[in-house]
Design a protein around this motif. Sequence first.
Motif, PDB file in Angstrom:
ATOM      1  N   HIS A 110      -8.380  -1.232  -7.299  1.00 41.49           N
ATOM      2  CA  HIS A 110      -7.040  -0.594  -6.745  1.00 41.49           C
ATOM      3  C   HIS A 110      -6.069  -1.489  -7.272  1.00 41.49           C
ATOM      4  O   HIS A 110      -4.789  -0.726  -7.828  1.00 41.49           O
ATOM      5  N   CYS A 111      -6.014  -2.819  -7.320  1.00 42.14           N
ATOM      6  CA  CYS A 111      -4.921  -3.479  -7.898  1.00 42.14           C
ATOM      7  C   CYS A 111      -4.780  -4.001  -9.517  1.00 42.14           C
ATOM      8  O   CYS A 111      -4.032  -4.560  -9.871  1.00 42.14           O
ATOM      9  N   GLY A 140     -10.498  -4.105  -0.118  1.00 43.49           N
ATOM     10  CA  GLY A 140      -9.882  -3.015  -0.361  1.00 43.49           C
ATOM     11  C   GLY A 140     -10.007  -1.958   0.918  1.00 43.49           C
ATOM     12  O   GLY A 140     -10.500  -2.477   2.007  1.00 43.49           O
ATOM     13  N   ASN A 168       0.758  -1.229   0.048  1.00 47.93           N
ATOM     14  CA  ASN A 168       0.068   0.113  -0.161  1.00 47.93           C
ATOM     15  C   ASN A 168       0.765   1.340  -0.102  1.00 47.93           C
ATOM     16  O   ASN A 168       1.634   1.576   1.005  1.00 47.93           O
ATOM     17  N   ASP A 184     -11.688  -4.585  -4.558  1.00 48.78           N
ATOM     18  CA  ASP A 184     -10.916  -3.618  -3.988  1.00 48.78           C
ATOM     19  C   ASP A 184     -11.118  -2.156  -4.893  1.00 48.78           C
ATOM     20  O   ASP A 184     -10.409  -1.205  -5.095  1.00 48.78           O
ATOM     21  N   ALA A 200      -6.886   6.162  -5.309  1.00 44.06           N
ATOM     22  CA  ALA A 200      -5.977   5.192  -5.543  1.00 44.06           C
ATOM     23  C   ALA A 200      -6.766   3.993  -6.509  1.00 44.06           C
ATOM     24  O   ALA A 200      -6.118   2.984  -6.937  1.00 44.06           O
ATOM     25  N   ASN A 201      -8.066   3.869  -6.537  1.00 44.69           N
ATOM     26  CA  ASN A 201      -8.772   3.078  -7.129  1.00 44.69           C
ATOM     27  C   ASN A 201      -9.620   3.460  -8.215  1.00 44.69           C
ATOM     28  O   ASN A 201      -9.726   4.733  -8.607  1.00 44.69           O
ATOM     29  N   TRP A 238      -6.888   7.751  -0.635  1.00 52.20           N
ATOM     30  CA  TRP A 238      -7.210   6.409  -0.803  1.00 52.20           C
ATOM     31  C   TRP A 238      -8.164   6.203  -1.919  1.00 52.20           C
ATOM     32  O   TRP A 238      -8.209   5.299  -2.742  1.00 52.20           O
ATOM     33  N   TRP A 296      -4.745  -1.484 -11.959  1.00 54.63           N
ATOM     34  CA  TRP A 296      -4.200  -0.319 -12.651  1.00 54.63           C
ATOM     35  C   TRP A 296      -2.852  -1.149 -13.470  1.00 54.63           C
ATOM     36  O   TRP A 296      -2.168  -1.892 -12.978  1.00 54.63           O
TER      37      TRP A 296
END
Length: 278
Positions: free
Chosen positions: A275-276, A213, A174, A272, A237-238, A234, A278
């Motif tokens: 988020h993951c 997330g 993170n 999430d 970021a997603n 935060w 990207w």
Amino acid sequence: MLNATLGLHDGARSTLLPEFSLAGKVIIVSGGARGVGLTQAEGLLEAGAVVHALDVLPPPDAESEFARVAARAERELGSSLTYHRVDVRDQAALNEIVGGIADAAGGVHGLIAAAGIQQETPALEYSAADADRMLGVNVTGVFMTAQAVARQMIKRGQPGSLVLIGSMSGTVANRGLICPAYNASKAAVLQLARNLAAEWGEHGIRVNTISPGYIVTAMTAGLFEAFPERKTAWPDANMLKRLSYPEEYRGAAVFLLSDASSFMTGADLRIDGGHCAW
């Protein structure tokens, strides 16, 4: 057919998805006294399950959110929510409690292992004692809880589903959040689930993980006071540009514990907001 169309007394017709039902299922939720664990427990109750919550906290009082959910289970849902105080690192106590639940109910059909702790400390400042505590609760505790439940399933020849709560932090580091031991513990939970799935699949026991997330909880509210920049960083970021709420994970738990996911094991369900991705 999985979809069942039933005729109702008034002539209306309703299409149901019976494979999502948890009616007649006994489910254990560790970390179920409050927060995400209690929210999950209420969702399971609404799906028809009988729920037993395990937590290290003192028994909830009559004015607590837990008491509200327990009362609703009895009055509105025709079910029950029962509290058991235990430290998930205490293997003997876990086995005694889970065994007692199974003996009284004729078995245990599922688990959500949600008990866990968090600590934000730079790696150079982490003590061995703090690291051991983090891994003890988040990894060993999850392992021992899953073991206690699986023992009862195998003892009775009953299939079941175990859901271990991981985190997107088990997949990525993170940015701006300094919690090396926590992230390592969640990565361990993901790998633990895959190995338990491989070992217990022959017994009809499925093991999967949910990786949330960032969630808005009492804990994150406190973090926002200490680090106000995170309230915007935060969500940015997603891909959905917002934080999640505990209620948004209820459906995933019901899915994984029910027959709707009957061919799913050894998998991680990451929720999430992209988020993951990207």
